[in-house]
Design a protein around this motif. Structure first.
Motif, PDB file in Angstrom:
ATOM      1  N   UNK A 207     -22.822 -27.428  16.001  1.00  0.00           N
ATOM      2  CA  UNK A 207     -21.805 -26.404  15.743  1.00  0.00           C
ATOM      3  C   UNK A 207     -22.399 -25.058  16.102  1.00  0.00           C
ATOM      4  N   UNK A 208     -21.615 -24.251  16.805  1.00  0.00           N
ATOM      5  CA  UNK A 208     -22.071 -22.950  17.292  1.00  0.00           C
ATOM      6  C   UNK A 208     -21.265 -21.835  16.638  1.00  0.00           C
ATOM      7  N   UNK A 209     -21.969 -20.897  16.009  1.00  0.00           N
ATOM      8  CA  UNK A 209     -21.376 -19.689  15.403  1.00  0.00           C
ATOM      9  C   UNK A 209     -20.221 -19.997  14.458  1.00  0.00           C
ATOM     10  N   UNK A 210     -20.433 -20.812  13.415  1.00  0.00           N
ATOM     11  CA  UNK A 210     -19.334 -21.127  12.491  1.00  0.00           C
ATOM     12  C   UNK A 210     -18.963 -19.958  11.588  1.00  0.00           C
ATOM     13  N   UNK A 211     -17.688 -19.856  11.314  1.00  0.00           N
ATOM     14  CA  UNK A 211     -17.193 -18.862  10.368  1.00  0.00           C
ATOM     15  C   UNK A 211     -17.535 -19.268   8.939  1.00  0.00           C
ATOM     16  N   UNK A 212     -17.297 -18.366   8.012  1.00  0.00           N
ATOM     17  CA  UNK A 212     -17.680 -18.561   6.605  1.00  0.00           C
ATOM     18  C   UNK A 212     -16.960 -19.730   5.947  1.00  0.00           C
ATOM     19  N   UNK A 213     -15.669 -19.912   6.250  1.00  0.00           N
ATOM     20  CA  UNK A 213     -14.903 -20.981   5.594  1.00  0.00           C
ATOM     21  C   UNK A 213     -15.177 -22.291   6.325  1.00  0.00           C
ATOM     22  N   UNK A 214     -16.268 -22.942   5.914  1.00  0.00           N
ATOM     23  CA  UNK A 214     -16.794 -24.090   6.641  1.00  0.00           C
ATOM     24  C   UNK A 214     -15.985 -25.357   6.425  1.00  0.00           C
ATOM     25  N   UNK A 215     -15.038 -25.342   5.498  1.00  0.00           N
ATOM     26  CA  UNK A 215     -14.239 -26.549   5.272  1.00  0.00           C
ATOM     27  C   UNK A 215     -13.444 -26.940   6.513  1.00  0.00           C
ATOM     28  N   UNK A 216     -13.101 -25.969   7.357  1.00  0.00           N
ATOM     29  CA  UNK A 216     -12.382 -26.285   8.598  1.00  0.00           C
ATOM     30  C   UNK A 216     -13.268 -27.110   9.537  1.00  0.00           C
ATOM     31  N   UNK A 217     -14.536 -26.730   9.621  1.00  0.00           N
ATOM     32  CA  UNK A 217     -15.477 -27.468  10.460  1.00  0.00           C
ATOM     33  C   UNK A 217     -15.728 -28.852   9.863  1.00  0.00           C
ATOM     34  N   UNK A 218     -15.932 -28.894   8.553  1.00  0.00           N
ATOM     35  CA  UNK A 218     -16.208 -30.164   7.902  1.00  0.00           C
ATOM     36  C   UNK A 218     -15.063 -31.149   8.085  1.00  0.00           C
ATOM     37  N   UNK A 219     -13.836 -30.643   8.032  1.00  0.00           N
ATOM     38  CA  UNK A 219     -12.684 -31.523   8.209  1.00  0.00           C
ATOM     39  C   UNK A 219     -12.639 -32.084   9.627  1.00  0.00           C
ATOM     40  N   UNK A 220     -12.940 -31.244  10.620  1.00  0.00           N
ATOM     41  CA  UNK A 220     -12.937 -31.719  11.995  1.00  0.00           C
ATOM     42  C   UNK A 220     -14.020 -32.775  12.202  1.00  0.00           C
ATOM     43  N   UNK A 221     -15.201 -32.550  11.653  1.00  0.00           N
ATOM     44  CA  UNK A 221     -16.280 -33.532  11.769  1.00  0.00           C
ATOM     45  C   UNK A 221     -15.875 -34.864  11.148  1.00  0.00           C
ATOM     46  N   UNK A 222     -15.206 -34.798  10.000  1.00  0.00           N
ATOM     47  CA  UNK A 222     -14.745 -36.020   9.340  1.00  0.00           C
ATOM     48  C   UNK A 222     -13.685 -36.724  10.172  1.00  0.00           C
ATOM     49  N   UNK A 223     -12.725 -35.937  10.685  1.00  0.00           N
ATOM     50  CA  UNK A 223     -11.641 -36.519  11.480  1.00  0.00           C
ATOM     51  C   UNK A 223     -12.165 -37.214  12.733  1.00  0.00           C
ATOM     52  N   UNK A 224     -13.238 -36.676  13.327  1.00  0.00           N
ATOM     53  CA  UNK A 224     -13.783 -37.251  14.562  1.00  0.00           C
ATOM     54  C   UNK A 224     -14.916 -38.236  14.287  1.00  0.00           C
ATOM     55  N   UNK A 225     -15.237 -38.453  13.008  1.00  0.00           N
ATOM     56  CA  UNK A 225     -16.322 -39.358  12.615  1.00  0.00           C
ATOM     57  C   UNK A 225     -17.637 -38.958  13.278  1.00  0.00           C
ATOM     58  N   UNK A 226     -17.955 -37.662  13.227  1.00  0.00           N
ATOM     59  CA  UNK A 226     -19.154 -37.130  13.868  1.00  0.00           C
ATOM     60  C   UNK A 226     -20.244 -36.853  12.846  1.00  0.00           C
ATOM     61  N   UNK A 227     -21.482 -37.043  13.253  1.00  0.00           N
ATOM     62  CA  UNK A 227     -22.639 -36.670  12.442  1.00  0.00           C
ATOM     63  C   UNK A 227     -23.168 -35.326  12.933  1.00  0.00           C
ATOM     64  N   UNK A 228     -23.266 -34.378  12.027  1.00  0.00           N
ATOM     65  CA  UNK A 228     -23.732 -33.040  12.399  1.00  0.00           C
ATOM     66  C   UNK A 228     -25.251 -33.011  12.422  1.00  0.00           C
ATOM     67  N   UNK A 229     -25.804 -32.652  13.581  1.00  0.00           N
ATOM     68  CA  UNK A 229     -27.256 -32.611  13.753  1.00  0.00           C
ATOM     69  C   UNK A 229     -27.808 -31.197  13.739  1.00  0.00           C
ATOM     70  N   UNK A 230     -27.146 -30.277  14.460  1.00  0.00           N
ATOM     71  CA  UNK A 230     -27.623 -28.896  14.581  1.00  0.00           C
ATOM     72  C   UNK A 230     -26.493 -27.911  14.306  1.00  0.00           C
ATOM     73  N   UNK A 231     -26.843 -26.808  13.653  1.00  0.00           N
ATOM     74  CA  UNK A 231     -25.965 -25.640  13.542  1.00  0.00           C
ATOM     75  C   UNK A 231     -26.738 -24.484  14.153  1.00  0.00           C
TER      76      UNK A 231
END
Length: 465
Positions: free
Chosen positions: A27-51
């Motif tokens: 994830x590159x340059x995430x905004x403060x409300x990270x729930x939007x990113x977390x939801x997308x990761x869940x929807x795509x079944x992705x494992x987050x490695x780097x921010x």
């Protein structure tokens, strides 16, 4: 497979990115409300490695530190920036890996001293590489270079020019470009074009930094074109240096009418989120109109004295929640309270206040009755004057003759300069004028709110074309 998911924050004119190979993501340059990113990761079944961060941001509070901590991912920050948190620092020439993807770090100073860009590619080159340029190369222009102060501005502008041209020289034309800023953000400069997508090849044809062959000419033009930016920017760097925590977006406390009136008397800000004409027709005396929309947080954050408690008035709890989300992005953590009660109940025994609304056709009629005196006159012996609250650069491009000019962002400090008269308040579209009218009404001044496009004033002959 190299996939890019865009998370747009239209309210601030910025974008964050989730980049992945179908399994593992960065994830590159995430905004403060990270729930939007977390939801997308869940929807795509992705494992987050780097921010990763391209720079220490000046226009919003980052969600990078909190997102990485919540996911157990590695938090990567530029080594040349003043950031005291991070699992890894990177500089020009470093290489990272995310699943099947390779990430090259390019030093791109200019927007800030330690700014970096990231080029993500597949080892087999089966798809074009993707450049995540942060505040460096934008669509049509570059990130502004004056946010660290005037002493650094010229040097950073020269760095910015060279960084943009380095990207254009070293990367193939088919490289996809993904900037963080430039979609309405005050972090952009020059003739940013916006748009949904672009490539290095396209930018070579349209970008100010790539079509201007002389560095001195570019520097002079860019610096001359920079105007005011939101006052809350001054507080963002310090927050981002230390790694902001995840925000609290739980519902704001409900505030009763008596307490709201006490808070107004104590000098706190009671901000009404309702439609601007609705506010003009009936509002709580001493409250401020900042209509909920894409510009809400930018202008409230720009105007409110920092750390002043703010209580929100709206029609629905959903509007309060939307406002909260926008505010945490700029570091206003929690409203002091909220209310969705009718204005009549909140206003107390004295009842709601109001002021008239008008358009430029109404002003034209008033001006004709004033014996042709442009921008001011008398009505039954009472003076009136047109107040222009646009920025300096807008004013320089054309104005109503005889009007008084005080930019909205200076209005509170310069209110004593505003004439004692009925004030016909305008901006370019009506939004900023609505805020200005409410601030003047709060100060006890007589106002007429011009809810109209400035182009109408030109068409009616009130202002030069």
């Amino acid at each position: 497979m190299l996939e890019v998911e865009v998370i747009a924050t239209d309210a601030l004119g910025d974008r964050s990115y989730v980049v992945h190979d179908g399994v593992t993501a960065l994830v590159i340059d995430p905004q403060r409300d990270i729930d939007r990113v977390q939801q997308l990761l869940t929807d795509r079944a992705l494992t987050l490695s780097l921010v990763v961060e391209t720079h220490r941001h000046n226009d919003y509070v980052t969600g990078g530190y909190a997102l990485a901590a919540a996911a157990g991912a590695t938090y990567v920050v530029p080594g040349g920036e003043d950031i005291t948190v991070g699992d890894r620092t990177v500089v020009d020439g470093d290489q990272l890996e995310v699943g099947a993807l390779q990430v090259a770090v390019l030093g791109t100073p200019g927007h800030t001293h330690g700014h970096v860009a990231y080029v993500v590619s597949e080892p087999d080159g089966s798809t074009p590489p993707a450049l995540f340029s942060g505040g460096s190369l934008l669509f049509g222009s570059v990130g502004r270079t004056d946010l660290l102060g005037p002493a650094d501005a010229e040097g950073l502008t020269r760095d910015q020019y060279r960084s943009a041209r380095r990207l254009a020289t070293e990367l193939p034309d088919e490289t996809r470009v993904y900037p963080t800023h430039g979609f309405g953000s005050f972090c952009s400069s020059g003739s940013a074009t916006g748009g949904d997508s672009s490539t290095i090849g396209e930018q070579k044809q349209v970008n100010d930094a790539l079509t201007t062959d002389d560095e001195d000419t570019f520097v002079t033009r860019l610096l001359a074109g920079l105007d005011a930016y939101p006052a809350y920017y001054a507080h963002m760097g310090a927050r981002n240096k230390q790694g902001p925590s995840e925000p609290d977006l739980s519902p704001a406390d409900v505030t009763d009418p008596e307490e709201i009136r006490k808070r107004i008397a104590a000098g706190e800000w009671i901000v009404d989120l309702r439609e601007r004409r609705t506010f003009a027709a009936a509002h709580v005396s001493g409250s401020v109109s900042v209509a909920l929309g894409t510009q809400f947080a930018t202008y409230l954050g720009w105007l409110i004295p920092w750390e002043t408690p703010v209580t929100l008035i709206a029609d629905t709890p959903e509007q309060i929640a939307d406002a909260q989300r926008q505010l945490v992005r700029i570091g206003i953590e929690r409203p002091a309270g909220s209310s969705t009660e009718p204005v009549a109940a909140l206003a107390g025994e004295d009842g709601p206040r109001s002021y008239p609304t008008a358009n430029f056709a109404d002003l034209a009629q008033r001006q004709q009755a004033a014996s042709g005196q442009p921008g001011h006159g008398h009505d039954d012996g009472h003076p009136w004057v047109v107040l222009d609250v646009r920025r300096d650069d807008e004013r320089a491009a054309g104005a109503i003759p005889g009007s008084v000019h005080v930019p909205l962002h200076s209005l509170i400090e310069r209110i004593d300069e505003v004439p004692e008269a009925t004030l016909w308040v305008h901006c370019a579209s009506g939004f900023r004028a609505s805020i200005a009218a409410s601030l003047l009404d709060r100060a006890g001044r007589d106002v007429v709110y011009l809810d109209d496009e400035y182009s109408s004033a030109v068409q009616l002959g009130l202002a030069p074309s």
